[in-house]
Design an enzyme around this catalytic site. Structure first.
Site, PDB file in Angstrom:
ATOM      1  N   LYS A 104       0.859  -1.194   0.000  1.00 26.18           N
ATOM      2  CA  LYS A 104       0.000   0.000   0.000  1.00 26.18           C
ATOM      3  C   LYS A 104       0.884   1.229   0.000  1.00 26.18           C
ATOM      4  CE  LYS A 104      -4.500   0.700   0.238  1.00 26.18           C
ATOM      5  NZ  LYS A 104      -5.482  -0.219  -0.343  1.00 26.18           N
ATOM      6  N   GLY A 216     -22.500   4.719   3.166  1.00 23.13           N
ATOM      7  CA  GLY A 216     -21.697   5.061   1.975  1.00 23.13           C
ATOM      8  C   GLY A 216     -22.580   4.965   0.746  1.00 23.13           C
ATOM      9  N   GLY A 218     -20.716   5.343  -2.535  1.00 27.57           N
ATOM     10  CA  GLY A 218     -19.696   5.524  -3.564  1.00 27.57           C
ATOM     11  C   GLY A 218     -19.689   4.306  -4.473  1.00 27.57           C
ATOM     12  N   ASN A 219     -18.533   4.019  -5.037  1.00 22.76           N
ATOM     13  CA  ASN A 219     -18.415   2.906  -5.985  1.00 22.76           C
ATOM     14  C   ASN A 219     -18.904   1.592  -5.384  1.00 22.76           C
ATOM     15  OD1 ASN A 219     -16.285   0.508  -6.544  1.00 22.76           O
ATOM     16  ND2 ASN A 219     -16.906   1.485  -8.459  1.00 22.76           N
TER      17      ASN A 219
HETATM   18  P1  NAD Z   1     -15.811   6.086  -2.798  1.00 25.00           P
HETATM   19  O1  NAD Z   1     -14.902   7.217  -2.585  1.00 25.00           O
HETATM   20  O2  NAD Z   1     -16.368   5.821  -4.146  1.00 25.00           O
HETATM   21  O3  NAD Z   1     -17.083   6.227  -1.810  1.00 25.00           O
HETATM   22  C1  NAD Z   1     -16.954   6.484  -0.458  1.00 25.00           C
HETATM   23  C2  NAD Z   1     -18.331   6.816   0.101  1.00 25.00           C
HETATM   24  O4  NAD Z   1     -18.206   7.067   1.499  1.00 25.00           O
HETATM   25  C3  NAD Z   1     -18.951   8.074  -0.498  1.00 25.00           C
HETATM   26  O5  NAD Z   1     -20.328   7.858  -0.699  1.00 25.00           O
HETATM   27  C4  NAD Z   1     -18.724   9.122   0.589  1.00 25.00           C
HETATM   28  O6  NAD Z   1     -19.692  10.152   0.569  1.00 25.00           O
HETATM   29  C5  NAD Z   1     -18.884   8.256   1.820  1.00 25.00           C
HETATM   30  N1  NAD Z   1     -18.290   8.887   3.001  1.00 25.00           N
HETATM   31  C6  NAD Z   1     -17.132   9.588   3.096  1.00 25.00           C
HETATM   32  N2  NAD Z   1     -16.982  10.075   4.340  1.00 25.00           N
HETATM   33  C7  NAD Z   1     -18.059   9.652   5.052  1.00 25.00           C
HETATM   34  C8  NAD Z   1     -18.496   9.810   6.374  1.00 25.00           C
HETATM   35  N3  NAD Z   1     -17.781  10.547   7.242  1.00 25.00           N
HETATM   36  N4  NAD Z   1     -19.644   9.204   6.747  1.00 25.00           N
HETATM   37  C9  NAD Z   1     -20.349   8.476   5.870  1.00 25.00           C
HETATM   38  N5  NAD Z   1     -20.019   8.301   4.602  1.00 25.00           N
HETATM   39  C10 NAD Z   1     -18.885   8.887   4.201  1.00 25.00           C
HETATM   40  O7  NAD Z   1     -15.078   4.806  -2.207  1.00 25.00           O
HETATM   41  P2  NAD Z   1     -15.333   3.286  -2.529  1.00 25.00           P
HETATM   42  O8  NAD Z   1     -14.416   2.869  -3.611  1.00 25.00           O
HETATM   43  O9  NAD Z   1     -16.798   3.049  -2.643  1.00 25.00           O
HETATM   44  O10 NAD Z   1     -14.773   2.607  -1.194  1.00 25.00           O
HETATM   45  C11 NAD Z   1     -15.570   2.529  -0.011  1.00 25.00           C
HETATM   46  C12 NAD Z   1     -14.831   1.706   1.025  1.00 25.00           C
HETATM   47  O11 NAD Z   1     -14.538   0.425   0.497  1.00 25.00           O
HETATM   48  C13 NAD Z   1     -13.458   2.266   1.471  1.00 25.00           C
HETATM   49  O12 NAD Z   1     -13.267   1.913   2.823  1.00 25.00           O
HETATM   50  C14 NAD Z   1     -12.476   1.509   0.617  1.00 25.00           C
HETATM   51  O13 NAD Z   1     -11.192   1.446   1.217  1.00 25.00           O
HETATM   52  C15 NAD Z   1     -13.153   0.149   0.587  1.00 25.00           C
HETATM   53  N6  NAD Z   1     -12.731  -0.678  -0.544  1.00 25.00           N
HETATM   54  C16 NAD Z   1     -12.915  -0.253  -1.820  1.00 25.00           C
HETATM   55  C17 NAD Z   1     -12.533  -1.070  -2.875  1.00 25.00           C
HETATM   56  C18 NAD Z   1     -12.767  -0.661  -4.304  1.00 25.00           C
HETATM   57  O14 NAD Z   1     -12.479  -1.477  -5.195  1.00 25.00           O
HETATM   58  N7  NAD Z   1     -13.263   0.533  -4.578  1.00 25.00           N
HETATM   59  C19 NAD Z   1     -11.958  -2.307  -2.615  1.00 25.00           C
HETATM   60  C20 NAD Z   1     -11.798  -2.725  -1.304  1.00 25.00           C
HETATM   61  C21 NAD Z   1     -12.204  -1.892  -0.271  1.00 25.00           C
END
Ligand code: NAD
Length: 408
Positions: A104, A216, A218-219
């Site tokens: 990382k 959340g 997001g993605n």
């Molecule tokens: P993203 O940036 O697309 O979405 C994050 C979401 O969290 C958004 O909707 C944002 O508004 C919300 N958020 C941010 N701060 C917040 C808060 N204080 N309270 C509530 N919601 C809040 O990220 P993502 O890719 O969807 O990833 C989400 C989680 O999954 C992260 O912890 C990431 O490390 C983990 N993750 C992602 C992947 C991936 O492939 N994208 C893989 C493994 C783990």
């Protein structure tokens, strides 16, 4: 007090070591990263001045394959966070049985304060300082918090210039036109959906309402909620950083997406009530999904969680004290290293396609991912039953046994 994520990660491994009497030397070796690299990156700013940024890479373990893990840009990135995340990558890759280790990286920066040109200078500068530590067979980064396929494209270009090679496999998470894989965007959310489906089949989701609340949007949360809604779950709550929305009747996911696109937030979605992120975590639902941040469940709120089934899509959402409370309350927790491993599994497919000059269809990628997640889920379930332990400890046991085979 800030919870040290690296200490939490080690506690999780040590619980597995005790339960399954894992090899002490291996556990000790896995308790620290192989290498930790810190660099200073000079960047020429638009106003002609120079600023120095700090960049990191933690290479945790490569016994099963090249180090693998994202690079995040954040003003609060620190050593313990990057170490913990690289540690979890090692175990995640071993749980889903893909031939990668754990890594990382990060840069201390608020990317919103930089112009596009400054961001490019920073990303190329990071690669200039680090390129000897990267390579398709050495260490393969990817996007993470605040980084994306454009940033990965700059880094790959810089790597290829510096090494005079063509190396699509040096980075994953590329756009499909630049050698990325079909299905990567959906992979983490859908992967979690496949695990949820299997858990339901195995009778692990109690209650017959099939209600689900997701922190959340997001993605990850978007694709998971789409998958869950298509498979008979009622998504009753969603949230973003500005707050959440709730309706017992179930949220229409595409309407929520449109509302977020037009207004920039989920709140005030028609037909729902606004709630806080704290309220969302304490809703009376069958399934609760943290899909945003680390350490959302702590000793302060774990007691108030009503859901009997938690699917950890965020990395490290449960602090060890909260885990103990969940165990006492007999809440089933599917750990991050299993639940969200679909993303890195498809990153491996991307790398594999690059290395073998192949191009797979989205259907092919998602069907391979489905089989992989089902297999991983069943292996962890079998270990849980064998050792009469939690899913988290069982996942660490499966992963550590796989690592041990390569490390002895
Ligand atoms: P993203 O940036 O697309 O979405 C994050 C979401 O969290 C958004 O909707 C944002 O508004 C919300 N958020 C941010 N701060 C917040 C808060 N204080 N309270 C509530 N919601 C809040 O990220 P993502 O890719 O969807 O990833 C989400 C989680 O999954 C992260 O912890 C990431 O490390 C983990 N993750 C992602 C992947 C991936 O492939 N994208 C893989 C493994 C783990």
């Amino acid at each position: 007090m800030k919870i040290n994520p690296f200490e939490s990660a080690k506690q999780q491994l040590h619980a597995a070591a005790e339960t399954a009497h894992l090899d002490k030397n291996i556990v000790e070796q896995l308790s620290a990263p192989d290498r930790y690299i810190e660099v200073s990156i000079p960047v020429k700013m638009d106003d002609g001045t120079q600023r120095i940024f700090s960049g990191f890479r933690s290479q945790h373990n490569n016994a099963r394959g090249p180090y693998k893990g994202g690079i995040r840009y954040h003003q609060d990135v620190d050593l313990n966070e990057v170490k913990a995340l690289s540690f979890w990558m090692t175990f995640k890759n071993a749980v889903v049985n893909v031939p990668f280790g754990g890594g990382k990286g990060g840069i201390i920066v608020n990317p919103k304060e930089l112009s596009e040109g400054e961001l490019e200078g920073l990303s190329r500068g990071y690669m200039r300082q680090m390129f000897r530590n990267f390579g398709p067979e050495i260490d393969v980064p990817a996007p993470d918090v605040n980084t994306n396929s454009t940033i990965m494209g700059w880094m790959r270009d810089e790597f290829e210039k510096l090494t005079a090679t063509e190396a699509a496999g040096v980075i994953t998470g590329k756009s499909v036109s630049e050698g990325g894989s079909e299905g990567r965007t959906e992979a983490t959310g859908f992967g979690g959906g496949y695990v949820l489906r299997e858990a339901l089949k195995a009778g692990l989701v109690k209650g017959d309402r099939k209600t689900i609340a997701i922190q959340g949007f997001g993605n990850v949360a978007t694709y998971l909620s789409e998958y869950a809604a298509e498979h008979g779950f009622k998504v009753v709550a969603l949230s973003d950083s500005k707050g959440g929305v709730y309706t017992p009747d179930g949220i229409n996911i595409s309407e929520a997406e449109n509302h977020k696109k037009t207004t920039g937030a989920l709140k005030d979605l028609e037909g729902t009530t606004n709630i806080t992120n704290e309220q969302l975590l304490e809703l009376d639902v069958d399934v609760l999904v943290p899909a945003a941040l680390e350490n959302v469940f702590t000793a302060d709120n774990a007691d108030r969680v009503q859901a009997q089934f938690i699917l950890e899509m965020a990395n490290g959402p449960t602090a060890p004290e909260a885990d103990k409370i969940f165990a006492e309350k007999e809440i089933t927790v599917i750990p991050d290293i299993l639940a969200n491993s679909g993303g890195v599994a498809v990153s491996y497919y991307e790398w594999y396609q690059n290395m073998h000059d192949e191009k797979w269809s989205k259907e092919d990628v998602l069907s391979k991912l489905d089989s992989l997640m089902v297999e991983a889920f069943n292996e962890v379930l079998a270990a849980k039953e064998k050792y009469q332990t939690s899913f988290r400890t069982a996942a660490y046991i499966v992963a550590t046994q796989r690592l041990t085979e390569k490390m002895l």
